[in-house]
Enzyme design. Structure first.
Site, PDB file in Angstrom:
ATOM      1  N   HIS A 146       0.797  -1.242   0.000  1.00  0.00           N
ATOM      2  CA  HIS A 146       0.000   0.000   0.000  1.00  0.00           C
ATOM      3  C   HIS A 146       0.823   1.282   0.000  1.00  0.00           C
ATOM      4  CE1 HIS A 146      -3.609  -2.317   0.613  1.00  0.00           C
ATOM      5  NE2 HIS A 146      -3.249  -2.755   1.811  1.00  0.00           N
TER       6      HIS A 146
HETATM    7  N1  ZLM Z   1      -9.109   2.480  11.684  1.00  0.00           N
HETATM    8  N2  ZLM Z   1      -5.280  -1.137  16.653  1.00  0.00           N
HETATM    9  C1  ZLM Z   1      -3.918  -3.954   5.354  1.00  0.00           C
HETATM   10  C2  ZLM Z   1      -4.217  -2.594   5.927  1.00  0.00           C
HETATM   11  C3  ZLM Z   1      -5.642  -2.434   6.392  1.00  0.00           C
HETATM   12  C4  ZLM Z   1      -9.064   2.497   7.724  1.00  0.00           C
HETATM   13  C5  ZLM Z   1     -10.522   1.902   9.731  1.00  0.00           C
HETATM   14  C6  ZLM Z   1      -8.205   1.949  12.684  1.00  0.00           C
HETATM   15  C7  ZLM Z   1      -7.528  -2.086  10.706  1.00  0.00           C
HETATM   16  C8  ZLM Z   1      -7.235  -2.055  12.108  1.00  0.00           C
HETATM   17  C9  ZLM Z   1      -4.856  -0.389  14.436  1.00  0.00           C
HETATM   18  C10 ZLM Z   1      -4.900  -1.091  18.064  1.00  0.00           C
HETATM   19  C11 ZLM Z   1      -2.140  -5.280   4.071  1.00  0.00           C
HETATM   20  C12 ZLM Z   1      -8.899   1.012   7.418  1.00  0.00           C
HETATM   21  C13 ZLM Z   1      -9.617   1.371  10.856  1.00  0.00           C
HETATM   22  C14 ZLM Z   1      -8.871   1.221  13.822  1.00  0.00           C
HETATM   23  C15 ZLM Z   1      -9.284   4.013   9.734  1.00  0.00           C
HETATM   24  C16 ZLM Z   1      -7.574  -1.576   8.586  1.00  0.00           C
HETATM   25  C17 ZLM Z   1      -4.569  -0.380  15.767  1.00  0.00           C
HETATM   26  C18 ZLM Z   1      -7.680  -2.800  14.340  1.00  0.00           C
HETATM   27  C19 ZLM Z   1      -6.650  -1.974  14.845  1.00  0.00           C
HETATM   28  O1  ZLM Z   1      -6.939  -2.610  17.057  1.00  0.00           O
HETATM   29  C20 ZLM Z   1      -6.310  -1.934  16.246  1.00  0.00           C
HETATM   30  C21 ZLM Z   1      -5.411   0.137  18.735  1.00  0.00           C
HETATM   31  C22 ZLM Z   1      -5.915  -1.199  13.947  1.00  0.00           C
HETATM   32  C23 ZLM Z   1      -6.207  -1.243  12.576  1.00  0.00           C
HETATM   33  C24 ZLM Z   1      -7.972  -2.822  13.008  1.00  0.00           C
HETATM   34  N3  ZLM Z   1      -7.130  -1.173   9.785  1.00  0.00           N
HETATM   35  C25 ZLM Z   1      -8.257  -3.060  10.018  1.00  0.00           C
HETATM   36  N4  ZLM Z   1      -8.270  -2.698   8.700  1.00  0.00           N
HETATM   37  C26 ZLM Z   1      -7.358  -0.863   7.311  1.00  0.00           C
HETATM   38  C27 ZLM Z   1      -5.924  -1.038   6.804  1.00  0.00           C
HETATM   39  C28 ZLM Z   1      -2.465  -4.104   4.997  1.00  0.00           C
HETATM   40  O2  ZLM Z   1      -2.524  -6.493   4.664  1.00  0.00           O
HETATM   41  O3  ZLM Z   1      -2.828  -5.190   2.844  1.00  0.00           O
HETATM   42  C29 ZLM Z   1      -0.643  -5.320   3.714  1.00  0.00           C
HETATM   43  C30 ZLM Z   1       0.292  -5.439   4.828  1.00  0.00           C
HETATM   44  N5  ZLM Z   1      -7.659   0.539   7.485  1.00  0.00           N
HETATM   45  O4  ZLM Z   1      -9.846   0.299   7.170  1.00  0.00           O
HETATM   46  C31 ZLM Z   1      -9.771   2.889   8.865  1.00  0.00           C
HETATM   47  C32 ZLM Z   1     -10.275   3.181   7.533  1.00  0.00           C
HETATM   48  C33 ZLM Z   1      -8.394   3.484  10.862  1.00  0.00           C
HETATM   49 ZN    ZN Z   2      -3.835  -7.305   3.401  1.00  0.00          ZN
END
Ligand code: ZLM
Ligand code: ZN
Ligand code: CA
Length: 393
Positions: A146
């Site tokens: 990404h």
């Molecule tokens: N929030 N903590 C894949 C990348 C996926 C953006 C919604 C954050 C999470 C996720 C972080 C501990 C690859 C989004 C999510 C909550 C805005 C994503 C920290 C849980 C946590 O518990 C969590 C406090 C966090 C992040 C869930 N983020 C799930 N999905 C995605 C990014 C990367 O696998 O493709 C390659 C390595 N982000 O959905 C939000 C819109 C931030």
């Molecule tokens: Zn992924």
């Protein structure tokens, strides 16, 4: 002796940097670098290191990273200090500089070093392919698809895949990028949007408003402007929850088979994100270790030099299983591998079931409902076939 032997006339190299495993994205963050330690431990417990050339990779230099990333971004990445952003403040501070410091891409101790290690691993792998010293080079510490030129995104800060492909392009006229992570490989697609020397193909869960990053529709095939050489050189395979091994394999073989036949790549870069497996903390599919590995097997059978990258994967015991099985495919040990995990494997208890191939019931309890009608998969294949007609043979 392990009984694992080298495939004749076939060289596999394994690139890792054990320092990478020690970094921490913060409490409860889904990305856990120690999954690399778990994977390597299982791979070595099977004795597979005897069949590969094993390298501790260098850290990439600033100049190497600047081969893709902007120096403004790199300078900032190299100087920012972790300053925990309270969760409730994050929403009030939407313009994070270079998208750094939010909960997806937190600032943590040693961030810059972690990034240069991941990039170093991928670039070392690319160099082994370019020099013909490896037929398959493995970089499980890479695959961070990404990251953009001047922006962090989705747990990725430095796009090691783009850097590796840029290396490959110095020696190979055409490179095929394939991405089986459950998320869309947007950073790699965007980086090579304007060239016909790289074709990108991503398989992913697609739901623009509810699943990250929201891009990668079937109709997105590169620049719409026909005068741009990159037109028709991006392929996207948007999927829904619950896809099974059989369906995924059927699609993969059709799509990749046709693309390889038409594009005739000199090298393949395969991102093996393990979050497409059933039971992944962030994933939505019903893929098993066998189905995920079948993609690697299919590519290997094309006899084209290849880099295997890691990527996502948020249930570490399943990540370790998939990347172990895929390493065995690379060294042609998969037909002989003992499905029972080695007795002496450290952390054996961590795997819950002592098999490399847990059943769907073992990983999930209840499999996810499959929302991929065969008719839709046929439409996807049809679309790919039509788009390929625009690609110069
Ligand atoms: N929030 N903590 C894949 C990348 C996926 C953006 C919604 C954050 C999470 C996720 C972080 C501990 C690859 C989004 C999510 C909550 C805005 C994503 C920290 C849980 C946590 O518990 C969590 C406090 C966090 C992040 C869930 N983020 C799930 N999905 C995605 C990014 C990367 O696998 O493709 C390659 C390595 N982000 O959905 C939000 C819109 C931030
Ligand atoms: Zn992924
Ligand atoms: Ca993908």
């Amino acid at each position: 002796e392990s009984g694992v032997t080298r495939p004749k006339g076939y060289n596999v190299s394994f690139h890792c940097n054990p320092e990478m495993e020690k970094y921490h994205f913060g409490q409860n963050h889904p990305m856990k670098p120690w999954r690399l330690a778990l994977s390597k431990s299982l791979i070595y417990s099977y004795g597979m290191s005897f069949a590969m050339d094993n390298y501790i990779s260098r850290t990439a230099t600033y100049e190497e990273l600047a081969g893709f990333h902007s120096t403004d971004y790199l300078d900032f990445l190299g100087t920012v200090l972790p300053e925990p952003v309270p969760r409730d403040l994050e929403s009030q501070n939407p313009d994070l500089k270079f998208n750094l410091g939010g909960s997806d891409c937190p600032l943590f101790e040693g961030l810059y070093d972690y990034c240069s290690m991941s990039a170093g691993t991928a670039m070392d792998a690319a160099r082994k392919i370019c020099s013909n010293q490896s037929d398959i080079a493995i970089a499980w510490g890479g695959g961070l698809h990404h990251a953009k030129k001047a922006e962090a995104s989705g747990f990725c800060y430095i796009n090691d895949i783009v850097l590796a492909i840029l290396q490959l392009l110095r020696f190979y006229p055409r490179v095929l990028y394939i991405d089986i992570d459950v998320h869309h490989g947007d950073g790699v697609e965007e980086a090579f949007f304007s060239t016909d020397r790289v074709m990108t193909v991503s398989f992913h869960k697609y739901d623009p408003h509810n699943f990250f990053p929201g891009t990668g529709a079937l109709e997105d095939n590169g620049p719409k402007n026909e005068h741009n050489p990159g037109a028709h050189h991006a392929f996207n395979v948007p999927l829904n929850d619950g896809i099974t091994d059989e369906q995924y394999k059927w699609l993969f073989d059709r799509v990749i088979g046709d693309i390889v036949a038409k594009f005739r790549p000199g090298a393949i870069a395969l991102q093996c994100g393990a979050d497409s497996l059933a039971g992944d903390r962030l994933g939505r599919f019903n893929l098993q270790v066998q189905g995920h590995g079948a993609c690697v097997e299919f590519c290997k059978e094309k006899n084209i030099p290849m880099i295997l990258f890691g990527g996502g994967g948020y249930t570490p015991r399943n990540v370790a299983r998939a990347w172990t099985y895929e390493t065995s495919i690379a060294i042609e040990y998969n037909k002989k591998i003992d499905p029972t995990l080695p007795q002496h494997a450290p952390w054996r208890d961590h795997f819950r079931h002592d098999t490399l191939f847990p059943t769907l019931e073992q990983t999930l309890g209840e499999p996810r409902q499959n929302r991929n009608p065969q008719k839709r998969l046929q439409e996807i294949v049809q679309h790919v076939t039509e788009q390929l007609r625009f690609v110069q043979a």
